[in-house]
Design an enzyme around this catalytic site. Structure first.
Site, PDB file in Angstrom:
ATOM      1  N   LYS A 167     -63.798  61.527 -53.470  1.00  0.00           N
ATOM      2  CA  LYS A 167     -64.474  60.438 -54.400  1.00  0.00           C
ATOM      3  C   LYS A 167     -65.092  59.647 -53.360  1.00  0.00           C
ATOM      4  O   LYS A 167     -66.355  59.194 -54.020  1.00  0.00           O
ATOM      5  CB  LYS A 167     -63.147  59.171 -54.545  1.00  0.00           C
ATOM      6  CG  LYS A 167     -62.535  59.237 -55.737  1.00  0.00           C
ATOM      7  CD  LYS A 167     -61.349  58.256 -56.014  1.00  0.00           C
ATOM      8  CE  LYS A 167     -60.599  57.801 -54.620  1.00  0.00           C
ATOM      9  NZ  LYS A 167     -59.790  58.832 -54.074  1.00  0.00           N
TER      10      LYS A 167
ATOM     11  N   LYS B 189     -57.868  61.680 -57.274  1.00  0.00           N
ATOM     12  CA  LYS B 189     -56.770  61.885 -56.465  1.00  0.00           C
ATOM     13  C   LYS B 189     -57.257  61.644 -54.963  1.00  0.00           C
ATOM     14  O   LYS B 189     -58.432  61.661 -54.686  1.00  0.00           O
ATOM     15  CB  LYS B 189     -56.334  63.381 -56.694  1.00  0.00           C
ATOM     16  CG  LYS B 189     -55.203  63.869 -55.603  1.00  0.00           C
ATOM     17  CD  LYS B 189     -54.826  65.173 -56.189  1.00  0.00           C
ATOM     18  CE  LYS B 189     -53.984  65.651 -54.886  1.00  0.00           C
ATOM     19  NZ  LYS B 189     -54.280  65.988 -53.552  1.00  0.00           N
TER      20      LYS B 189
ATOM     21  N   LYS C 110     -57.425  52.628 -46.836  1.00  0.00           N
ATOM     22  CA  LYS C 110     -57.826  53.002 -45.650  1.00  0.00           C
ATOM     23  C   LYS C 110     -59.539  52.481 -45.035  1.00  0.00           C
ATOM     24  O   LYS C 110     -59.768  52.606 -44.168  1.00  0.00           O
ATOM     25  CB  LYS C 110     -58.057  54.492 -45.990  1.00  0.00           C
ATOM     26  CG  LYS C 110     -56.816  55.278 -46.168  1.00  0.00           C
ATOM     27  CD  LYS C 110     -57.034  56.833 -45.991  1.00  0.00           C
ATOM     28  CE  LYS C 110     -58.177  57.626 -46.835  1.00  0.00           C
ATOM     29  NZ  LYS C 110     -57.891  57.292 -48.351  1.00  0.00           N
TER      30      LYS C 110
ATOM     31  N   ASP D  31     -54.596  57.959 -57.563  1.00  0.00           N
ATOM     32  CA  ASP D  31     -54.050  58.006 -58.731  1.00  0.00           C
ATOM     33  C   ASP D  31     -53.842  56.408 -58.986  1.00  0.00           C
ATOM     34  O   ASP D  31     -53.868  55.650 -58.288  1.00  0.00           O
ATOM     35  CB  ASP D  31     -52.487  58.570 -58.629  1.00  0.00           C
ATOM     36  CG  ASP D  31     -52.265  59.160 -59.745  1.00  0.00           C
ATOM     37  OD1 ASP D  31     -52.504  58.561 -60.845  1.00  0.00           O
ATOM     38  OD2 ASP D  31     -51.218  59.647 -59.924  1.00  0.00           O
TER      39      ASP D  31
END
Lengths: 291, 438
Positions: free
Chosen positions: A19, A14, A45, A131
């Site tokens: 991450k 998520k 991003k 996701d």
């Protein structure tokens, strides 16, 4: 596709769960051990590899697609800590275009550039946006691009929900040659119940937890300096946590097809945990439990 | 159970919308999609509809988006294309139609249209990806866009003459006889004192569309025309009637009487018009009588076409000309309630005679049904010619795709359409009979 060079690993989770931090620290730990590593940020991003390269700007692969200029590997990559080759797929600004197709186009562009043939990596890490929102974001685990997928999750329900969605995608693609699940990386472990909750989710879905990363000020501080923990505080306990994760990924190549929970099962599971946590917080003592 | 469709005759929604906008003088369509959509529209649509394709294949403005527009959004490409189109082609209205990829990406097309409007360019848009439906839904989406967006562009409606009737439901090119059909319907409405607003085809321009809201009545001559008629009823309270099919021959009298009732028209005048038209048609029947009996006109027929054609032509052949409807194939894939109503209406057309009614757009399946029917004459599209030849029976091309006939002014609607049908049908039967003798 030509013969795969290096081990390709996709890391999902998520948004905002850590991450990129986790992936970058694993890349740094692998590089520190002498492996040749490529980290590819698959997120519009474009900040997956920031802490590997001191926060400097890096043109994205899709920027070059937009300009349609002839592109060289040097233009869209940077050498970061420990020699990690850093690449950002890039993508559109929020609310416009199709980031999913962008991932697809970026991966094709990298294959055209023969990145893997030129760099000859031991490990390629794909850091994939949040996701699995559509087919485009499943590209790294389709078509045999990555061998194994890992998911980063905290004990928050929405993070577990996203992990379960990744499991669904793995279940769909693995039988036709897609990536299998390497395991769960439990991140931001703070609350006492967090470890048990994630362990239980792993049990229910036939998967496993490959490491627990405690919530740590060291990580936040290192990020503020634009560095991984491995680089900024190599002697810390937190750095060792990431080294252990990297070691596990190198040494244990087991990968499975998980059994994702369906909607009602996941909700029921969440409610049960809600009750358990409430009882712990409220100090409820069940009959005979104190004997 | 899944099955394959061979040579579907129903193109996509984008093409249906283009067919509407290309039929209005002064409207400049701008395709916002990948390259090929416009060419396919020419190759699979306009070129196969009675030899009326635009000169120079597909002279239509298109953004021809590439992968970078999919990834980053195609808004700026559309802005550029709209600006260039306004520079290069002088138009009264610029109509953006969108294709599949651009709708998957979710480009903000309304915002681009608004940017055009802010610069005083008359711009409308219709979201017409193929996944929203086929050519019929494309027709509906295109006319809906005009009904909903034009009043804002032109700040209200233009004054409409008294007794104006908008005609809906005839899809340019998908009905190869659309011009002639519209013209004949217009002629009949004029004859009873109404003012037809044909909206599409020769000479119809944006001025016709400015008058739409002020019309006294809306007439839908296929189920596909009911949506715009309902929309106008909701917005302006305009009454409407919706027919299942084209009124061919005597069915036109029913329509005229219905309009008389709805609009309170002068009954003796309508009676006189109908008497004149019926007398002419009866006289033609009488002149045909010798050929009719000598060549054996009365035979079983197979008819393949859009629902409006099958109803109109089928009922005329069965009820007025005494032919027997062995097989009716409806190819425009109408919604379930419409299909049920069509079956109720068409079976039986001839009391005591069993008619097979099939809904299909599959060439192979339709061909097999035609061959199995044992019909003595086949009326259909060019795709059915082969099956007719295998049966060894006369064939008349009446529906899309119509690849080997030139249609400039011909139509099969109304009284004149009935005459044209008698001529065309009679000719193929007579020709067949003559060649068998020789």
């Amino acid at each position: 596709m030509s013969e795969k060079i290096g081990k390709h690993i996709a890391i999902y989770g998520k948004g905002g769960i850590g991450k990129s931090t986790t992936t970058s620290n694993i890349s740094a730990a692998l590089a520190e051990s002498g492996y040749r590593v490529i980290q590819i940020g698959c997120d519009p991003k474009s900040d997956s590899t920031t802490i590997l390269r001191g926060g400097n700007d890096l043109p994205t692969v899709l920027d070059t697609l937009r300009e349609q200029s002839r592109v060289r590997l040097d233009d869209i990559s940077a050498i970061g800590f420990g020699g990690v080759l850093c690449i950002e797929a890039g993508g559109p600004v929020p609310g416009v275009g199709c980031a999913g197709r962008g991932i697809n186009a970026a991966v094709e562009q990298l294959q055209d550039l023969k990145v893997f043939e030129e760099f000859k990596p031991d490990f390629v890490l794909y850091d994939v946006l949040g996701d699995v929102v559509c087919g485009g974001f499943a590209v790294p685990i389709r078509d045999g691009l990555a061998d194994r997928a890992f998911v980063v999750t905290s004990s928050d329900f929405m993070a577990v929900f996203a992990a379960n969605n990744l499991f669904k995608a793995v279940t769909k693609y693995a039988p036709s040659g897609g990536a299998r699940l390497g395991g769960i990386i439990a991140n931001s472990i703070l609350a006492p119940y967090a470890t048990s909750l994630i362990d239980d989710f792993a049990d229910r879905t036939g998967s496993r937890v490959i490491g627990y990363v405690p919530r740590s000020l060291t990580v936040a501080q290192s990020e503020l300096y634009g560095k991984t923990v491995i680089e900024a505080v190599p002697q810390s306990e937190q750095a060792q946590v990431y080294r252990d994760l990297a070691k596990f990924i190198v040494e244990d190549e087991e990968a499975i097809i998980p059994r994702p929970l369906n909607g009602p099962e996941l909700k029921k599971w969440a409610r049960e945990w809600g009750d358990k946590i409430f009882e712990v917080e409220a100090g409820v003592v069940h009959e005979m439990a104190s004997i | 159970m899944s099955h394959h469709i061979e040579d579907s005759r129903n193109s996509c929604a984008l093409h249906g919308a283009l067919q509407v906008y290309e039929a209005i003088e002064g409207v400049v369509p701008v395709i916002h999609s990948t390259s090929g959509c416009g060419v396919q529209h020419y190759l699979g649509g306009t070129r196969l509809s009675g030899g009326n394709a635009p000169f120079g294949s597909a002279p239509v403005s298109s953004t021809n988006i590439r992968e970078k527009h999919v990834v980053f959004g195609g808004g700026s490409r559309l802005r550029e294309q709209l600006k260039n189109s306004v520079k290069v082609v002088q138009g009264d209205l610029y109509a953006i139609v969108t294709g599949c990829s651009i709708e998957m990406v979710g480009d903000d097309v309304p915002a681009m249209a608004k940017e055009g409007l802010d610069q005083d360019w008359p711009v409308v848009y219709a979201n017409t990806p193929g996944f929203r439906g086929d050519v019929h839904q494309g027709y509906q989406l295109a006319v809906r866009a005009l009904i909903e967006q034009l009043p804002d562009i032109w700040k209200g409606a233009s004054p409409a003459p008294a007794g104006l009737v908008n005609i809906w439901g005839i899809i340019p090119n998908q009905d190869p006889f659309w011009r002639g059909n519209l013209r004949e319907l217009g002629r009949l409405l004029e004859a009873i004192g109404l003012v037809p607003n044909l909206l599409l085809g020769d000479g119809q321009d944006v001025e016709s569309w400015k008058k739409v809201p002020g019309a006294a009545f809306n007439l839908a001559v296929s189920s596909w025309g009911e949506l715009p008629a309902r929309l106008l009823e909701e917005r302006y309270g305009t009454p409407f009637i919706s027919l299942a099919g084209l009124p061919v021959g005597t069915a036109a009298a029913d329509l005229l009487y219905q309009l008389t009732g709805e609009l309170g028209l002068d009954q003796p005048r309508i009676d006189a018009v109908i008497a004149r038209e019926e007398a002419r048609l009866s006289h033609q029947f009488a002149r045909l009588a010798d050929t009719y009996y000598r060549t054996g006109f009365q035979r079983e027929f197979a008819l393949i076409g859009e629902s409006a054609q099958v109803v109109g032509i089928g009922e005329f052949l069965a009820k007025s000309l005494g032919l027997l409807p062995r097989l009716l194939v409806i190819t425009d894939n109408p919604p379930d309630p419409v299909q049920k109503a069509l079956v109720t209406r068409l079976n039986p057309i001839v009391p005591g005679y069993e008619t097979d009614i099939i809904f299909s757009e599959d060439r192979a399946g339709i061909g097999a049904s035609v061959r199995d029917s044992g019909a003595g004459i086949v009326l259909g599209s060019s795709l059915e010619q082969e099956a007719a030849e295998e049966l060894g029976v006369p064939f008349l091309a009446v529906s899309f795709p119509l690849a080997d006939r030139i249609v400039l002014d011909r139509g099969y609607a109304g009284y004149r359409g009935a005459t044209a049908l008698l001529e065309d049908l009679g000719s193929v039967i007579l020709s067949d009979s003559y060649h068998q003798v020789v």
